[in-house]
Design a protein around this motif. Structure first.
Motif, mmCIF file in Angstrom:
data_model
loop_
_atom_site.group_PDB
_atom_site.id
_atom_site.type_symbol
_atom_site.label_atom_id
_atom_site.label_comp_id
_atom_site.label_asym_id
_atom_site.label_seq_id
_atom_site.Cartn_x
_atom_site.Cartn_y
_atom_site.Cartn_z
ATOM 1 N N ILE A 1 4.254 1.654 6.773
ATOM 2 C CA ILE A 1 4.416 1.448 5.333
ATOM 3 C C ILE A 1 3.141 1.928 4.652
ATOM 4 C CG2 ILE A 1 4.711 -0.255 3.497
ATOM 5 C CD1 ILE A 1 6.190 -2.012 5.501
ATOM 6 N N ARG B 1 0.609 1.781 1.504
ATOM 7 C CA ARG B 1 0.203 0.855 0.440
ATOM 8 C C ARG B 1 -1.033 1.399 -0.270
ATOM 9 N NH1 ARG B 1 1.654 -2.518 4.723
ATOM 10 N NH2 ARG B 1 3.290 -3.998 4.236
ATOM 11 N N GLY C 1 2.698 5.076 -1.979
ATOM 12 C CA GLY C 1 2.211 3.755 -1.631
ATOM 13 C C GLY C 1 2.303 2.779 -2.781
ATOM 14 N N GLY C 2 3.115 3.105 -3.784
ATOM 15 C CA GLY C 2 3.382 2.151 -4.847
ATOM 16 C C GLY C 2 2.678 2.365 -6.165
ATOM 17 N N THR D 1 4.139 -1.018 -7.623
ATOM 18 C CA THR D 1 5.009 -1.814 -6.778
ATOM 19 C C THR D 1 4.293 -3.093 -6.334
ATOM 20 O OG1 THR D 1 6.037 0.217 -5.982
ATOM 21 C CG2 THR D 1 6.403 -1.763 -4.667
ATOM 22 N N ASN E 1 3.036 -6.325 -4.244
ATOM 23 C CA ASN E 1 2.566 -6.554 -2.870
ATOM 24 C C ASN E 1 2.115 -5.284 -2.163
ATOM 25 O OD1 ASN E 1 3.174 -9.300 -3.191
ATOM 26 N ND2 ASN E 1 5.237 -9.013 -2.445
ATOM 27 N N THR E 2 1.547 -4.346 -2.924
ATOM 28 C CA THR E 2 1.019 -3.119 -2.319
ATOM 29 C C THR E 2 -0.451 -2.898 -2.638
ATOM 30 O OG1 THR E 2 1.622 -1.756 -4.232
ATOM 31 C CG2 THR E 2 3.254 -1.947 -2.445
ATOM 32 N N SER F 1 -1.558 -1.542 -5.296
ATOM 33 C CA SER F 1 -1.603 -0.225 -5.933
ATOM 34 C C SER F 1 -1.978 -0.313 -7.403
ATOM 35 C CB SER F 1 -0.234 0.451 -5.800
ATOM 36 O OG SER F 1 0.088 0.620 -4.440
#
Length: 157
Positions: free
Chosen positions: A50, A52, A74-75, A91, A93-94, A96
């Motif tokens: 993933i 982020r 990554g958001g 996004t 919980n990233t 970012s």
């Protein structure tokens, strides 16, 4: 690596925000394009890859006109090119960056909230404190705890 923002080419063509894995792009006067956000970093701690911590895209300016930058992988949130338009949020919980606001009055988008991910041997038991929001999963011979919000303590036994 520390996220480093791109360089603006003039007042109307700003640079994008830096991501965890890449510098934000510079603004380009010849195409009136604001800089895109730098890409984040991929991690497989949860068992699958993933990305982020992407950087936010720069906001543009409709009177010039300037095309807004896109958010980094990554958001990262996209910028807005309308005068006074808000940038897109990142996004959740990233970790970012949010996109830049458009024109000279647009608000930047909210940054993505952070996340704490702990991977540990399956023979341990984690206790996620009362003030925290989290989940636990099993990945191979390990457990993975993901904490997404709150304040509190974590302990193992």
């Amino acid at each position: 690596f520390v996220g480093v923002g791109g360089t603006g080419s003039n007042d109307f063509v700003p640079g994008g925000g830096g991501g965890a894995g890449e510098v934000g792009e510079d603004g380009v006067t010849s195409t009136s394009t604001a800089g895109s956000g730098g890409d984040g970093v991929a991690s497989s701690i949860t068992g699958s890859s993933i990305i982020r911590a992407g950087g936010g895209g720069a906001g543009g300016y409709d009177e010039q006109p300037t095309t807004a930058g896109t958010g980094g992988a990554g958001g990262g949130g996209n910028g807005n090119d309308a005068n006074g338009g808000a940038g897109s949020p990142a996004t959740i919980n990233t970790g970012s960056g949010g996109g830049g606001g458009g024109g000279n009055q647009g608000a930047g988008g909210a940054g993505g909230s952070g996340v704490v991910i702990l991977r540990y041997p399956s023979d341990f038991t984690i206790s996620i404190g009362a003030g925290l929001t989290g989940s636990e999963s099993t990945v191979g011979a390990n457990k993975v705890a993901t904490i997404t919000a709150g304040t509190g303590n974590v302990s193992w036994s």
